[in-house]
Scaffold this motif. Structure first.
Motif, PDB file in Angstrom:
ATOM      1  N   ASN A 150       1.320 114.004  20.012  1.00 45.27           N
ATOM      2  CA  ASN A 150       1.491 114.877  18.860  1.00 45.27           C
ATOM      3  C   ASN A 150       2.988 115.096  18.634  1.00 45.27           C
ATOM      4  O   ASN A 150       3.675 115.649  19.494  1.00 45.27           O
ATOM      5  N   PRO A 151       3.495 114.667  17.462  1.00 47.95           N
ATOM      6  CA  PRO A 151       4.946 114.739  17.200  1.00 47.95           C
ATOM      7  C   PRO A 151       5.533 116.126  17.405  1.00 47.95           C
ATOM      8  O   PRO A 151       6.725 116.246  17.648  1.00 47.95           O
ATOM      9  N   LYS A 152       4.694 117.170  17.342  1.00 46.14           N
ATOM     10  CA  LYS A 152       5.278 118.512  17.456  1.00 46.14           C
ATOM     11  C   LYS A 152       5.777 118.798  18.885  1.00 46.14           C
ATOM     12  O   LYS A 152       6.475 119.769  19.107  1.00 46.14           O
ATOM     13  N   TYR A 153       5.430 117.918  19.833  1.00 52.05           N
ATOM     14  CA  TYR A 153       5.924 118.107  21.196  1.00 52.05           C
ATOM     15  C   TYR A 153       7.126 117.217  21.532  1.00 52.05           C
ATOM     16  O   TYR A 153       7.435 116.986  22.700  1.00 52.05           O
ATOM     17  N   LYS A 154       7.810 116.718  20.482  1.00 55.22           N
ATOM     18  CA  LYS A 154       8.964 115.840  20.706  1.00 55.22           C
ATOM     19  C   LYS A 154       9.983 116.421  21.682  1.00 55.22           C
ATOM     20  O   LYS A 154      10.544 115.711  22.520  1.00 55.22           O
ATOM     21  N   ASP A 186       9.531 118.120  24.192  1.00 57.44           N
ATOM     22  CA  ASP A 186       9.096 117.949  25.580  1.00 57.44           C
ATOM     23  C   ASP A 186       9.501 116.579  26.117  1.00 57.44           C
ATOM     24  O   ASP A 186       9.687 116.412  27.320  1.00 57.44           O
TER      25      ASP A 186
END
Lengths: 345, 345, 345
Positions: B43-47, B49
């Motif tokens: 999921n790109p929103k965890y980039k 991380d």
């Protein structure tokens, strides 16, 4: 293959046959039945299905019979019950294949009549007493000091903890557990102190317990399930509950501890109750309902389901649930402005 | 310890590796991964991380790859699916350790190929036929007259009642029960008459049934679960249900009898349904929803959750649920007074 | 039969006895207790029951003691906890009957101290290590590579999958399954690809898991349950959950994967949660509540129950749930007409 003529069936079960006295070999629903099958019309709204069915014979009520004059019929007062009895004719209750499997373990102090069937890897604990014709199937466990009536059936891997009492013809399906500890805890300042659960479980005659259901043992006295009560799968009955006779509880219902439920109740699937309440005889509780207080008047129909919607509609509407009190106040305010009254409250 | 270089992984599974062709020994989430691990960004929103992770390599989409140019990457069309396949490389499906444990009981009329593993205290009933490479683990029971495909796995103490059919690679977790009696009762005036449940259960290829779940046998014909459908723990499927292919049902859902569910549906945890309804293909039902009528249009997202609140807020608002009809009338009355119309409804 | 005088009890457990130093043989509730029993008054609102009880002695608080001057009493700071401890005196924790039943199977590489009790048809897998005094009862299964602390109890037919870790005095009831696969799937275009579940389960000291409950193994790291946490029957804990210490979870609750729950929480029966959220310490969640987002402030009481009604009342009111948004708009419109404002929103 077992087969019956219509006249043999009515000789056994009552009712009246009409048309040809054909031979049938099984019960099937109207949609599947062929010439060698008997089917049934329980609900008049499915009359058209009778006309379209290839069934050799159909069980119908007197009222419906006129419409099917050309067909082979059995006319019965209650076609659904009659169907059930015909199905039982074709599938009699399985009798015990008497004997103890060589891999079963029966403690020396247990009493197991020669008429019982004890399956592979089954276990019967010390001082436990079985009635005649019990079937304790593969891997089932009855711990010590239990008393089982006649013709009790435990399906594979069912478990009965110590000190429980099962009436005649009780049937326990696989994975069901009778008599595990009730959930009793006292808070001890920094941790929970477990309250010993020293009662047992008493199941009346003809009780059936579905697969993976639980009837917890009582804390001090027994949890009790009355005669003829039928419990579906994955039902949880907490400690110290008392459930009356001929009550039906559908799958995944959860009855909290010390609840008293009457006789002839119908409890829908997924129903939950708080504990320490009473539910009167013949209460009908719709599936998914949460019962938060006693139901004292018998014969009521109770419900509490949040209506289903598309997710979009739900999201739009559910948010207002959090503001109902305020909405009510706003209406009151409007009523006051318009009429000078405080509204209907 | 199994290990793979990035190039070995892409040779096996496709995709493209970039950076250094390092060796990795396990898959780990971004937060736990070390230099010897491969991780993934689904999921790109965890980039962020990824930037903070010590992972030796990361599986990313082509779109995200640019941002991590300095790192060792595998670029894949669907990083989550790719991760699953890499995890499977490190944990291959366990093969049967061929042989029948000396404490297992296999009835003489059963067919058990030499490639099967039959565990301690397992039981295989009369006339039951197993395919190649099945694993029937400790204490699991398959009653008589069943037919299992190849590489079926029954985990410890799982139970399959008589007369059921399981496809290839079906996996049944511990405590699950396939083919227990459906809950069929006819009222006989003073007690309940049990309707014999003479159908079976048919599970398609690659069906997985979670721990302590139940698939009840049909009353007259089989309960059917389609190819590739995955069912989580503590799910109850009532008798005569038909569930399509590649549908997913999360934990504690309860599907009432004679329900038809399509293919590629996603049924959330704790969902309940009434019986005798149809749910179209690709329906997505949010967790906790009660489905009270058929869903005929495919691809809908359905929900019906009572919104959570603090107990205080809930108590203040929930009371008005009981008076919504009256509230609606009061609004109508106000609308009439103000505008002379009957309002919007 | 075990018996204690009041002075023996207070010598053991503290508190103060008053009246006659009688001998008691069991704990019973006020309603059932006879002269040879000791009972208790936990909630002052049941004072009248003490007056009406035949109990030989009663455990009461200092505050309530004055009212029962004529009776035999034990005065304790917390009568409910004291009652629990007296009940434990009469029913001590059962110790292991050391020995391995001849029908049990213990793999050669397993470590089973001589102080352990291994029941009939129990199975202990390869490399599994048991602590002192464990009781693995009939038909229970511990797969390979597990590690159990001292005095762990597995009730009949409980199952622990491979690679799990159980602390001291962990108790697992019948039908519970520890470490079955979490529900992890990646969609592969036309079917679901199973994500290998390679983590395990870690249960802290004094954890109790109710009958037919499930604690799924983690996908990559362990699912963790903290010290002293007590879980009732038919509870589902998804993969990768972390639950703190001394939390209590009532029957049929379902905790979705990757949920973090704090310590000293009380989770009611039938509660459900979405996954990937956090619930703060000391949160109290009412039975039946669906938790849809994180609860970050500790000590809150949360609820979300649809209020129960008669079916007729429900049908009349529930229909408006689908139109709350519109109802809100109508009120706004009225407010605008009447006051020129947009209302309270």
């Amino acid at each position: 293959m077992t087969s019956y003529t219509l006249s043999q069936i009515t000789a056994e079960l009552g009712g009246e046959w009409r048309g040809e006295d054909i031979t049938v070999t099984a019960v099937q629903p109207l949609s599947h039945a062929q010439a060698q099958h008997i089917s049934f019309l329980a609900n008049p709204k499915y009359k058209a299905d009778v006309h379209g069915s290839s069934a050799g014979a159909v069980i119908v009520s007197e009222k419906a019979a006129g419409e099917f004059a050309g067909r082979n019929l059995i006319v019965a007062a209650d076609p659904y019950l009659y169907f059930a009895k015909v199905a039982r004719l074709f599938s009699p209750v399985v009798k015990a294949a008497a004997g103890i499997h060589q891999t079963a373990v029966v403690e020396p102090s247990a009493t197991v009549p020669a008429s019982c069937e004890i399956g592979a890897h089954a276990y019967i604990g010390a001082n436990t007493i079985l009635g005649e014709g019990c079937r304790i199937l593969a891997g089932a466990v009855v711990e010590h000091d239990c008393k089982l009536g006649n013709e009790v059936v435990l399906h594979p891997n069912a478990v009965v903890y110590y000190g429980c009492t099962l009436g005649n013809r009780v049937e326990i399906h696989s994975g069901a557990v009778i008599g595990a500890d009730g959930f009793g805890l006292a808070f001890a300042g920094a941790s929970w102190f477990k309250i010993p659960q020293t009662g047992g479980v008493t199941l009346g005659d003809d009780v059936e317990i579905g697969s993976n259901s639980n009837i917890d043992r009582g804390a001090m006295s027994d949890t009790v399930i009355g005669t003829g009560t039928k419990i579906d799968n994955q039902v949880q009955i907490g400690h110290n509950c008392t459930i009356g006779a001929h009550t039906v509880i559908a799958a995944q219902a959860g009855i909290s501890g010390s609840t008293t439920i009457g006789s002839y109740c119908i409890i829908g699937g997924g129903v939950g109750t708080v504990g320490h309440i009473e539910i009167a005889d013949k209460t009908n509780i719709g599936g998914g309902t949460c019962i938060t207080h006693s139901i004292k008047e018998s014969g009521q129909h109770i419900a509490s389901l949040y209506p289903m919607q598309t997710h979009k509609e739900w999201a739009k509407n559910a948010v207002h649930i959090r503001h109902l009190s305020e909405m009510n106040k706003r209406i009151k305010q409007l009523e006051k402005l318009l009429t000078g009254s405080n509204g209907a409250e």
